[in-house]
Scaffold this motif. Structure first.
Motif, PDB file in Angstrom:
ATOM      1  N   THR A   3       0.829  -1.165   0.076  1.00 35.65           N
ATOM      2  CA  THR A   3       0.234  -0.077   0.031  1.00 35.65           C
ATOM      3  C   THR A   3       0.786   1.240   0.151  1.00 35.65           C
ATOM      4  OG1 THR A   3      -0.247  -0.100   2.411  1.00 35.65           O
ATOM      5  CG2 THR A   3      -1.757  -1.052   1.262  1.00 35.65           C
ATOM      6  N   GLY A   4       2.163   1.119  -0.260  1.00 28.91           N
ATOM      7  CA  GLY A   4       2.905   2.165  -0.360  1.00 28.91           C
ATOM      8  C   GLY A   4       3.361   2.747  -1.468  1.00 28.91           C
ATOM      9  N   ASP A   5       4.284   3.725  -1.770  1.00 28.40           N
ATOM     10  CA  ASP A   5       4.496   4.103  -2.998  1.00 28.40           C
ATOM     11  C   ASP A   5       6.069   4.053  -3.114  1.00 28.40           C
ATOM     12  OD1 ASP A   5       5.686   6.441  -1.510  1.00 28.40           O
ATOM     13  OD2 ASP A   5       3.736   7.349  -1.686  1.00 28.40           O
ATOM     14  N   ALA A   6       6.638   4.965  -4.276  1.00 28.83           N
ATOM     15  CA  ALA A   6       8.274   4.936  -4.398  1.00 28.83           C
ATOM     16  C   ALA A   6       8.817   5.327  -3.241  1.00 28.83           C
ATOM     17  CB  ALA A   6       8.324   5.476  -5.536  1.00 28.83           C
ATOM     18  N   PHE A   7       8.288   6.179  -2.332  1.00 27.98           N
ATOM     19  CA  PHE A   7       9.034   6.742  -1.209  1.00 27.98           C
ATOM     20  C   PHE A   7       8.933   6.164  -0.154  1.00 27.98           C
ATOM     21  CE2 PHE A   7       7.949   9.782  -4.539  1.00 27.98           C
ATOM     22  CZ  PHE A   7       9.158  10.138  -5.037  1.00 27.98           C
ATOM     23  N   SER A   8       7.965   5.077   0.067  1.00 31.65           N
ATOM     24  CA  SER A   8       7.926   4.417   1.444  1.00 31.65           C
ATOM     25  C   SER A   8       8.737   3.566   1.925  1.00 31.65           C
ATOM     26  CB  SER A   8       6.330   3.595   1.007  1.00 31.65           C
ATOM     27  OG  SER A   8       6.225   2.937   2.156  1.00 31.65           O
ATOM     28  N   ALA A   9       9.255   3.775   2.966  1.00 31.03           N
ATOM     29  CA  ALA A   9      10.293   2.745   3.516  1.00 31.03           C
ATOM     30  C   ALA A   9      10.050   1.586   4.356  1.00 31.03           C
ATOM     31  CB  ALA A   9      11.286   3.725   4.687  1.00 31.03           C
ATOM     32  N   GLU A  10       8.463   1.717   4.439  1.00 32.17           N
ATOM     33  CA  GLU A  10       7.874   0.741   5.413  1.00 32.17           C
ATOM     34  C   GLU A  10       6.990  -0.428   4.711  1.00 32.17           C
ATOM     35  OE1 GLU A  10       6.222   2.539   8.805  1.00 32.17           O
ATOM     36  OE2 GLU A  10       8.048   3.402   9.410  1.00 32.17           O
ATOM     37  N   ARG A  11       6.467  -0.026   3.402  1.00 33.24           N
ATOM     38  CA  ARG A  11       5.571  -0.722   2.826  1.00 33.24           C
ATOM     39  C   ARG A  11       6.045  -0.767   1.273  1.00 33.24           C
ATOM     40  NH1 ARG A  11       1.234   2.466   5.685  1.00 33.24           N
ATOM     41  NH2 ARG A  11       2.275   4.022   4.615  1.00 33.24           N
ATOM     42  N   LEU A  58      -1.390 -10.943 -10.902  1.00 34.23           N
ATOM     43  CA  LEU A  58      -0.722 -10.022 -10.233  1.00 34.23           C
ATOM     44  C   LEU A  58      -0.983  -8.792 -10.620  1.00 34.23           C
ATOM     45  CD1 LEU A  58       1.653  -9.277  -8.080  1.00 34.23           C
ATOM     46  CD2 LEU A  58       3.462  -9.653 -10.031  1.00 34.23           C
ATOM     47  N   ILE A  59      -1.235  -7.733  -9.852  1.00 31.01           N
ATOM     48  CA  ILE A  59      -1.604  -6.426 -10.351  1.00 31.01           C
ATOM     49  C   ILE A  59      -0.434  -5.482  -9.854  1.00 31.01           C
ATOM     50  CG2 ILE A  59      -3.010  -4.327 -10.207  1.00 31.01           C
ATOM     51  CD1 ILE A  59      -5.195  -6.242  -9.409  1.00 31.01           C
ATOM     52  N   ASP A  60       0.595  -5.292 -10.944  1.00 31.75           N
ATOM     53  CA  ASP A  60       1.689  -4.438 -10.549  1.00 31.75           C
ATOM     54  C   ASP A  60       2.669  -5.272  -9.821  1.00 31.75           C
ATOM     55  OD1 ASP A  60       0.932  -2.142 -12.288  1.00 31.75           O
ATOM     56  OD2 ASP A  60       0.172  -1.131 -10.485  1.00 31.75           O
ATOM     57  N   ALA A  61       4.037  -5.026 -10.035  1.00 27.70           N
ATOM     58  CA  ALA A  61       5.366  -5.874  -9.690  1.00 27.70           C
ATOM     59  C   ALA A  61       6.258  -4.697  -9.011  1.00 27.70           C
ATOM     60  CB  ALA A  61       5.460  -6.484 -10.720  1.00 27.70           C
ATOM     61  N   PRO A  62       6.068  -4.407  -7.787  1.00 26.48           N
ATOM     62  CA  PRO A  62       7.081  -3.251  -7.033  1.00 26.48           C
ATOM     63  C   PRO A  62       8.282  -3.890  -6.864  1.00 26.48           C
ATOM     64  CG  PRO A  62       5.350  -4.470  -5.360  1.00 26.48           C
ATOM     65  CD  PRO A  62       5.091  -5.057  -6.747  1.00 26.48           C
ATOM     66  N   ASP A  63       9.185  -3.137  -6.479  1.00 23.75           N
ATOM     67  CA  ASP A  63      10.661  -3.491  -6.077  1.00 23.75           C
ATOM     68  C   ASP A  63      10.488  -4.543  -5.191  1.00 23.75           C
ATOM     69  OD1 ASP A  63      12.087  -1.577  -7.516  1.00 23.75           O
ATOM     70  OD2 ASP A  63      11.139  -0.141  -6.326  1.00 23.75           O
ATOM     71  N   ALA A  64      11.478  -5.253  -5.086  1.00 25.30           N
ATOM     72  CA  ALA A  64      11.712  -6.636  -4.077  1.00 25.30           C
ATOM     73  C   ALA A  64      10.378  -7.406  -4.256  1.00 25.30           C
ATOM     74  CB  ALA A  64      11.946  -6.028  -2.822  1.00 25.30           C
ATOM     75  N   ILE A  65      10.072  -7.836  -5.348  1.00 27.01           N
ATOM     76  CA  ILE A  65       8.865  -8.688  -5.571  1.00 27.01           C
ATOM     77  C   ILE A  65       9.008 -10.153  -4.875  1.00 27.01           C
ATOM     78  CG2 ILE A  65       9.517  -9.371  -7.847  1.00 27.01           C
ATOM     79  CD1 ILE A  65       6.076  -8.603  -6.831  1.00 27.01           C
ATOM     80  N   MET A  66      10.206 -10.691  -4.857  1.00 23.37           N
ATOM     81  CA  MET A  66      10.244 -11.951  -4.128  1.00 23.37           C
ATOM     82  C   MET A  66       9.903 -11.665  -2.571  1.00 23.37           C
ATOM     83  SD  MET A  66      10.905 -13.789  -6.590  1.00 23.37           S
ATOM     84  CE  MET A  66      11.753 -14.396  -8.051  1.00 23.37           C
ATOM     85  N   ARG A  67      10.630 -10.669  -1.983  1.00 19.46           N
ATOM     86  CA  ARG A  67      10.324 -10.499  -0.625  1.00 19.46           C
ATOM     87  C   ARG A  67       8.824 -10.394  -0.524  1.00 19.46           C
ATOM     88  NH1 ARG A  67       9.514  -5.925   2.136  1.00 19.46           N
ATOM     89  NH2 ARG A  67      10.724  -4.711   0.381  1.00 19.46           N
TER      90      ARG A  67
END
Length: 129
Positions: free
Chosen positions: A8-16, A31-40
């Motif tokens: 539920t975060g964004d590009a600047f979120s350090a916690e989500r 899958l709807i969108d694939a954020p950074d650190a997708i494996m984690r």
């Protein structure tokens, strides 16, 4: 149908993780969108929800737009599934997006994924515009 919120975060979120979700339906996982650190992100969501989620369980990927916090995870999923296809013959995941995103997506991913200058987005995903 089950919906698992991955982030539920964004590009600047350090916690989500970046805003993303997984829909589990009778035809498989989307899958709807694939954020950074997708494996984690997938591992944590799987542990939290009790739903088996991983790069090998995803049948379809829907990309809403080309910002990094929505597409950076495609590199990891793409390589995982490319290797899986080579070893087991399992089909690549279907990648759904709009024409404008499809046209620019490989430009973004190619520096990391283009092996020797001959690869295309279709080597890693079944592209559906």
């Amino acid at each position: 149908m089950v919906i698992v919120i991955l982030g539920t975060g964004d590009a600047f979120s350090a916690e989500r993780a970046g805003s993303s979700a997984l829909v589990v339906g009778p035809e498989g996982q989307v899958l709807i969108d694939a954020p950074d650190a997708i494996m984690r992100v997938l591992a944590e969501a799987s542990a939290r929800s009790g739903v088996r989620i991983g790069p090998g369980t995803i049948d379809d990927i829907l990309i809403t737009h080309i910002h990094g916090d929505h597409v950076n995870g495609l590199e990891a999923i793409g390589f995982w599934r490319w290797l899986e296809k080579r070893s087991s013959g399992r089909p690549l995941p279907r990648l759904h997006t709009i024409p404008e995103v499809a046209a620019r997506l490989w430009e973004r991913l190619a520096p990391a994924m283009d092996q020797g200058g001959t690869a295309t987005l279709a080597d890693y995903f079944e592209v559906r515009v």
